[in-house]
Design a protein around this motif. Structure first.
Motif, short mmCIF file in Angstrom:
data_model
loop_
_atom_site.label_atom_id
_atom_site.label_comp_id
_atom_site.label_asym_id
_atom_site.label_seq_id
_atom_site.Cartn_x
_atom_site.Cartn_y
_atom_site.Cartn_z
N ARG A 66 50.70 43.06 46.75
CA ARG A 66 49.65 44.04 46.45
C ARG A 66 49.09 43.69 45.08
NH1 ARG A 66 52.44 49.75 47.13
NH2 ARG A 66 50.39 50.45 46.54
N THR A 67 47.81 43.93 44.90
CA THR A 67 47.15 43.58 43.64
C THR A 67 46.67 44.84 42.92
OG1 THR A 67 45.06 43.25 44.83
CG2 THR A 67 46.41 41.30 44.45
N PHE A 68 46.84 44.82 41.58
CA PHE A 68 46.50 45.97 40.75
C PHE A 68 45.83 45.50 39.47
CE2 PHE A 68 50.38 46.80 43.08
CZ PHE A 68 50.17 48.05 43.62
N ASP A 69 45.10 46.42 38.84
CA ASP A 69 44.59 46.12 37.51
C ASP A 69 45.58 46.66 36.48
OD1 ASP A 69 44.16 48.88 37.31
OD2 ASP A 69 41.99 48.73 37.20
N ASN A 70 45.22 46.59 35.22
CA ASN A 70 46.12 47.00 34.14
C ASN A 70 46.40 48.50 34.14
OD1 ASN A 70 43.31 47.12 33.31
ND2 ASN A 70 44.06 47.71 31.31
N ARG A 71 45.59 49.29 34.84
CA ARG A 71 45.81 50.73 34.89
C ARG A 71 46.55 51.17 36.15
NH1 ARG A 71 40.28 53.41 34.48
NH2 ARG A 71 39.87 51.85 36.05
N GLY A 72 46.84 50.23 37.03
CA GLY A 72 47.57 50.55 38.25
C GLY A 72 46.69 50.83 39.44
N ILE A 73 45.39 50.58 39.33
CA ILE A 73 44.48 50.78 40.46
C ILE A 73 44.61 49.60 41.40
CG2 ILE A 73 42.06 50.98 41.16
CD1 ILE A 73 41.56 52.36 38.45
N GLU A 74 44.84 49.88 42.68
CA GLU A 74 45.06 48.82 43.66
C GLU A 74 43.73 48.27 44.16
OE1 GLU A 74 47.61 47.94 47.72
OE2 GLU A 74 47.52 49.96 46.94
N TYR A 75 43.71 46.94 44.35
CA TYR A 75 42.52 46.26 44.86
C TYR A 75 42.88 45.50 46.13
CZ TYR A 75 40.21 47.35 40.53
OH TYR A 75 39.64 48.03 39.49
N GLY A 76 41.98 45.53 47.08
CA GLY A 76 42.20 44.80 48.32
C GLY A 76 43.28 45.43 49.18
N LYS A 77 43.54 44.76 50.28
CA LYS A 77 44.58 45.20 51.21
C LYS A 77 45.88 44.48 50.89
CE LYS A 77 41.23 45.87 54.91
NZ LYS A 77 40.81 45.44 56.24
N VAL A 78 46.94 44.91 51.55
CA VAL A 78 48.22 44.23 51.41
C VAL A 78 48.05 42.80 51.91
CG1 VAL A 78 50.61 44.14 52.20
CG2 VAL A 78 49.56 46.34 51.65
N ILE A 79 48.55 41.85 51.13
CA ILE A 79 48.46 40.44 51.49
C ILE A 79 49.79 40.03 52.12
CG2 ILE A 79 48.18 38.09 50.61
CD1 ILE A 79 46.64 39.39 48.22
N LYS A 80 49.72 39.57 53.35
CA LYS A 80 50.91 39.13 54.09
C LYS A 80 50.85 37.60 54.16
CE LYS A 80 52.94 39.49 58.69
NZ LYS A 80 52.79 40.09 60.03
N PHE A 81 51.95 36.94 53.75
CA PHE A 81 51.95 35.48 53.82
C PHE A 81 53.35 34.96 54.08
CE2 PHE A 81 52.64 36.69 49.46
CZ PHE A 81 53.50 35.75 48.92
N ASN A 82 53.40 33.82 54.75
CA ASN A 82 54.68 33.21 55.11
C ASN A 82 55.24 32.39 53.96
OD1 ASN A 82 54.73 34.23 57.75
ND2 ASN A 82 53.39 32.59 58.46
N SER A 83 56.53 32.17 54.02
CA SER A 83 57.22 31.38 53.00
C SER A 83 57.12 29.89 53.34
CB SER A 83 58.69 31.82 52.90
OG SER A 83 59.29 31.19 51.80
N THR A 84 55.88 29.41 53.42
CA THR A 84 55.57 28.01 53.69
C THR A 84 54.48 27.57 52.73
OG1 THR A 84 53.82 28.57 55.27
CG2 THR A 84 56.06 28.29 56.18
N ARG A 85 54.25 26.26 52.66
CA ARG A 85 53.18 25.76 51.79
C ARG A 85 51.83 26.39 52.18
NH1 ARG A 85 52.08 21.18 48.59
NH2 ARG A 85 54.18 20.46 49.04
N GLU A 86 51.57 26.44 53.48
CA GLU A 86 50.31 27.02 53.95
C GLU A 86 50.22 28.49 53.58
OE1 GLU A 86 52.45 25.32 56.02
OE2 GLU A 86 51.33 23.43 56.06
N GLY A 87 51.32 29.20 53.70
CA GLY A 87 51.35 30.61 53.34
C GLY A 87 51.09 30.81 51.85
N PHE A 88 51.73 29.98 51.02
CA PHE A 88 51.54 30.08 49.57
C PHE A 88 50.11 29.75 49.18
CE2 PHE A 88 56.28 28.82 49.12
CZ PHE A 88 56.67 30.11 49.42
N GLU A 89 49.52 28.74 49.83
CA GLU A 89 48.14 28.37 49.54
C GLU A 89 47.19 29.50 49.92
OE1 GLU A 89 47.79 24.67 51.65
OE2 GLU A 89 48.68 23.52 50.00
N SER A 90 47.44 30.14 51.05
CA SER A 90 46.64 31.29 51.48
C SER A 90 46.76 32.44 50.48
CB SER A 90 47.08 31.74 52.87
OG SER A 90 46.48 32.96 53.21
N PHE A 91 47.98 32.71 50.05
CA PHE A 91 48.25 33.75 49.05
C PHE A 91 47.48 33.47 47.76
CE2 PHE A 91 51.15 34.62 45.38
CZ PHE A 91 50.97 36.00 45.32
#
Length: 115
Positions: free
Chosen positions: A31-56
């Motif tokens: 999950r992504t947030f700014d310095n005040r704790g406001i969330e941006y975007g949706k939950v990011i789901k990614f696999n523990s693979t090179r492709e997953g990390f690159e997507s993340f």
């Protein structure tokens, strides 16, 4: 590096995108947030693979650009050993990775749940 509490707090400013990653065996969630704790975007789901990390990486950099953030700090809870591969990838990409104490994560969840 040894930082004082104030130095740690000052690292997260209005130019920082904070990314919290929940580490699991095969699939991680972020999950992504700014310095005040406001969330941006949706939950990011990614696999523990090179492709997953690159997507993340691509997704968090897109979010940072959209909301005008220059720095990215990735926080992970060091439970088990599944975080090693993500940490290795993040360090090679020269992004900042911070360890989050599992006790603090638990306490924060308790605060969120009480109403």
């Amino acid at each position: 590096m040894n930082y004082t509490q104030n130095e740690k707090i000052k690292q997260v400013d209005e130019k920082t995108l904070v990314v919290g990653v929940d580490i699991a065996k095969e699939t991680h969630y972020a999950r992504t947030f700014d310095n005040r704790g406001i969330e941006y975007g949706k939950v990011i789901k990614f696999n523990s693979t090179r492709e997953g990390f690159e997507s993340f990486e691509k997704q968090i950099k897109e979010i940072a650009e959209i909301i005008g953030r220059e720095k990215i700090i990735i926080g992970i809870e060091l439970t088990g050993h599944y975080w090693y591969t993500l940490a290795n990838y993040v360090n090679k990409k020269e992004m900042m990775l911070v360890q989050v104490n599992p006790y603090h994560v638990k306490r924060a969840k308790e605060l969120e749940c009480t109403k």
